[in-house]
Enzyme design. Structure first.
Site, PDB file in Angstrom:
ATOM      1  CE  LYS A 165     -16.658  10.888  44.298  1.00 17.56           C
ATOM      2  NZ  LYS A 165     -17.634  10.183  45.149  1.00 17.56           N
TER       3      LYS A 165
ATOM      4  NE  ARG B 202     -24.418   8.966  47.639  1.00 15.17           N
ATOM      5  CZ  ARG B 202     -24.734   8.933  46.358  1.00 15.17           C
ATOM      6  NH1 ARG B 202     -23.963   8.308  45.499  1.00 15.17           N
ATOM      7  NH2 ARG B 202     -25.832   9.517  45.934  1.00 15.17           N
ATOM      8  CB  CYS B 203     -20.170  14.798  46.697  1.00 14.49           C
ATOM      9  SG  CYS B 203     -18.653  14.877  47.650  1.00 14.49           S
TER      10      CYS B 203
ATOM     11  CG  ASP C 161     -40.803   6.685  43.263  1.00 13.44           C
ATOM     12  OD1 ASP C 161     -41.492   5.737  43.677  1.00 13.44           O
ATOM     13  OD2 ASP C 161     -40.001   6.581  42.315  1.00 13.44           O
TER      14      ASP C 161
ATOM     15  CB  CYS D  35     -36.609   5.474  51.340  1.00 15.67           C
ATOM     16  SG  CYS D  35     -36.506   5.498  49.555  1.00 15.67           S
TER      17      CYS D  35
ATOM     18  CG  HIS E 136     -30.663  -0.383  51.715  1.00 15.60           C
ATOM     19  ND1 HIS E 136     -31.980  -0.693  51.965  1.00 15.60           N
ATOM     20  CD2 HIS E 136     -30.645   0.890  51.251  1.00 15.60           C
ATOM     21  CE1 HIS E 136     -32.721   0.368  51.681  1.00 15.60           C
ATOM     22  NE2 HIS E 136     -31.944   1.332  51.249  1.00 15.60           N
TER      23      HIS E 136
END
Ligand code: GLN
Ligand code: ZN
Length: 766
Positions: A22, A516-517, A600, A644, A695
């Site tokens: 990363k 991305r982790c 959510d 989403c 986004h």
């Protein structure tokens, strides 16, 4: 005499135990380091991981499981299937074109990304057309094989199979994907020949599509693909994982490959059928160690499966993880602070290799009884530990009655009551919960976690930010404001940290996409809520506005979906426990006077099983869990939910069955494609299809949003339509969010005005 059994691995996490990849990637992208530095880090990681596997005693160590970004993107590069907009003129795909496809370039938007089967790993979606050229355009698989060979390791290269590759691709021109297969296969053949030339014996070809629903065309594609590929001068191990092969077993058995890998963790029950169907001369690779979760393997259960396979087949066997270990963290030994009891129950990738090796040795007559005894002891302590088993939670679950998942009144009656109380205008405006998490807020939280800022000053600063957000939402005329979620780092972690039954790690990172982790919480025990979790901040926010502040909770399915979940009871049961804990929070919010509560369920859709036949069962328990969180409130309390992703058309009935008073759903990117669902299905409750794509940094115009609202009004009634963005705003900056929300409110007002005018016109007597 029984033949010698080999140990195998299907893939190792590439990110590094300290996320070295990363950091190397991000340094390279930002210009802080050179390509050579990145290549060096990558080579060092590969070498380290190969040696870890060799040392553990793995006979078949994979290569080409490393990736700079994603293994599907690697396959795209290998095949030279670079979309035209990246301006690649053929030949080897340079590193910057490779990253350009993943991340976008000034002239070309990034390729689409989506979840790899039912994992939380995202792959780059291949974009193909009838005339996408295919040519061997990368030597990565060969280079990595040679690199390992140079280090003294004979590895098994891993490739994504041509059928899975085509199956998950997007056909830009809508043509038949399978028509591309004949042009794809020569590229694979060429590569396999080169690998053979370099000395490769086995090559692992992953075809996870074999555990999904395959139509006749896909089955035919498999048959023709492997009729060709089996001509290559290597032994192919065809790997299936993430579930049972089921009705594809006949097809699989008919493929002329040297070996087959099956997942016996997700689907131990398929063993007998697989053993009988796969012709005797083939090697069977048994996936008995879970590559998707972090618990120690029940070794004696795994041994029994291996024994059974041996009974049913005379031929060659291998023992390995169920799938690539990409989906689990690297090494448990880096968890320094974790208590020893919890730690004794876990196995990360490195520990899973030991399990595979120990099982293989045992199967070969060298059972390490100390290792097996320690495993039995750990499993025993886990089965009985008071930290896991809470009789109060179990009793509570037992006592759940169906009426607890029912609101006290039907929607029509509820919404009338809510309306008389809330007095919201038509097309009420709101947002999804979080507001921009600025650098300042993130630094503040980091300092607080480190102990550099004390509780009182942290709270004061968060309150200042919250107050500011409340005043601003009032000023621009948002009807249902949110508190902004400034006190939350992550929508699951925030609740997990406050719930009993959850644990957090220091370094249990898994790759989500590219660099991305994520560090999912571990749900190890019965879940309960010691005390209220959100009351304080919701109350603070309400002090700064007269409008009804929406309380914000994360739902049980989403918490489950984004965690490592205990494997000693069905997921549905763990989900119900979480549901009861969230239900307590909902009721406390209501008691404190919060009139609107959003729960959510961002991840409801992505929890869908791979096989359609299992959807019903999943949706039943998932929807019930949600209803359990909301079922206790009075009819006058308004329950919202949020989801989403826009592909809801096929589960819209289940979404309606959640019976939330209001739902907000992502739609703006697909220009309200979602609305097609409502042409044939009258969605009964209130709904806010997102009008602002959060986004993208782009600020949508008022006209654009009005347009989307008018579109929505063609299939939804003005009484049921809400106005909101697609998702939370925490990743955006205020510079974009301010004008966007102002324009959104203005759009709602404009459409309201037109509706009122139409209404007036209609009521004028002729
Ligand atoms: N309430 C959450 C937020 O606004 C929802 C995020 C999500 O759906 N992923 O951040
Ligand atoms: Zn969302």
């Amino acid at each position: 005499m029984t033949s010698h059994i080999l140990s195998t691995n299907l893939g190792f996490p590439r990110i590094g135990s300290h996320r070295e990849l990363k950091k190397a990637l991000e340094n390279y992208w930002s210009g802080a380091s050179t390509a050579q530095e990145l290549l060096n880090t990558a080579a060092a990681l590969r070498a380290r991981h190969w040696f870890v596997q060799q040392k553990a005693g793995i006979d078949h160590v994979p290569s080409n499981d490393f990736s700079f970004y994603d293994q599907v993107l690697d396959t795209i590069a290998m095949l030279g299937a670079v979309p035209e907009r990246f301006g690649h003129k053929g030949g080897a795909v340079p590193l910057d074109v490779y990253f350009g496809m993943a991340r976008g370039t000034p002239g070309a938007p990034a390729m689409e990304m989506t979840k790899w089967f039912d994992t939380n790993y995202h792959y780059i979606v291949p974009e193909l057309t009838a005339d996408t050229p295919f040519a061997l355009s990368g030597s990565k698989a060969l280079d990595e094989f040679n690199e390992a060979k140079f280090l003294g390791l004979h590895t098994r290269p891993v490739l994504i199979g041509p059928v899975t590759f085509l199956k998950i691709a997007k056909m830009r021109d809508g043509t038949d994907r399978w028509a591309l297969l004949p042009r794809l296969l020569p590229v694979y053949l060429k590569l396999l020949a080169a690998l053979a030339q370099a000395g490769a014996g086995w090559v692992q070809i992953d075809e996870p599509c074999l555990v999904g629903d395959l139509d006749d065309a896909a089955q035919a594609a498999l048959r023709s693909a492997y009729a060709v590929l089996s001509q290559a001068p290597v032994k192919i191990l065809l790997a299936t994982y993430f579930g049972a092969v089921d009705d594809n077993l006949d097809t699989l058995a008919g493929l002329q490959v040297a070996g087959v890998h099956v997942d016996l963790v997700r689907a131990p029950e398929q063993l007998d059928a697989v053993c009988r169907a796969i012709p005797g001369g083939r090697t069977l690779s048994l996936g008995v160690v879970n590559g998707r979760n972090i618990w120690k393997t029940a070794l004696t259960d795994a041994e029994r499966l291996i024994e059974r396979a041996r009974e049913l087949r005379g031929g060659a066997l291998m023992v390995g993880p169920s799938c690539s270990l990409l989906h689990v963290p690297v090494d448990l030994d880096t968890e320094i602070a974790m208590d020893t009891e919890l730690k004794s129950w876990l196995a990360f990738a490195t520990q899973k290799l030991d399990e595979v090796a120990a099982l293989t040795k045992a199967a070969n007559g060298m059972r390490d009884s100390r290792y097996f005894n320690a495993n039995a002891q750990a499993l025993g302590s886990r089965a009985t530990s008071a930290r896991i088993h809470d009789p109060v939670v179990k009793a509570r679950l037992e006592a759940v009655t169906p009426d607890m998942a029912e609101r006290a009144a039907p929607f029509k009656a509820r919404i009338a009551l809510q309306q008389s109380l809330l007095k919201l205008p038509l097309l009420p405006t709101t947002s999804i919960g979080s507001l921009p998490q600025t650098q300042e807020i993130r630094e503040l939280r980091a300092a607080f976690k480190k102990g550099a800022v004390d509780q009182a000053s942290y709270d004061r600063q968060i309150e200042e930010k919250t107050a500011e957000a409340m005043r601003w939402q009032d000023e621009i005329g948002i009807d249902v404001p949110v508190h902004g979620e400034y006190e939350r780092n992550d929508m699951v972690e925030y609740f997990g940290e406050q719930l009993r039954g959850f644990a957090f790690t220091e370094r249990a990172w898994v790759q989500s996409y590219g660099s991305r982790c994520v560090k999912p919480p571990l749900i190890f025990g019965d879940v309960s809520r010691p005390k209220p979790m959100t009351l304080y901040w919701t109350g603070i926010a309400q002090r700064y506005t007269k409008k009804p502040v929406k309380g914000m909770l994360t739902g049980p399915v989403t918490i489950l979906q984004w965690s490592f979940v205990r494997d000693d009871q069905p997921r549905s049961e763990t989900c119900r426990q979480i549901a009861l804990a969230i239900r307590d929070e909902v009721l406390d919010l209501e008691k404190a006077g919060v009139a609107i509560i959003q729960i959510d369920e961002a991840a409801l859709r992505e929890g869908l099983p791979i096989r359609k036949a299992q959807w019903r069962h999943y949706l039943d328990w998932a929807v019930e869990a949600f209803r359990l969180t909301a079922g206790g409130v009075a009819p006058a309390t308004q329950i919202h939910t949020h989801m989403c992703y826009s592909e809801f058309n096929d589960i819209i009935a289940a979404v309606a069955a959640m019976d939330a008073d209001v739902i907000s759903i992502e739609t703006s990117r697909s220009a309200m494609e979602l609305l097609d669902a409502f042409v044939g299905f009258a969605y009964p409750n209130d709904i806010g299809p997102g009008v602002y794509d959060i986004h993208s940094p782009r600020v949508p115009s008022q006209a654009e949003m009005e347009d989307l609202l008018e579109k929505a009004l063609k299939v939804l009634s003005p009484q049921q339509l809400w106005v909101n963005p697609d998702c939370g705003l925490k990743t955006r900056g205020w510079a974009e969010v301010k004008p966007a929300l102002i324009a959104m409110v203005a759009a709602a007002k404009a459409v309201r005005g037109r509706l009122a005018a139409q209404q007036a016109e209609r009521s004028i007597p002729a």
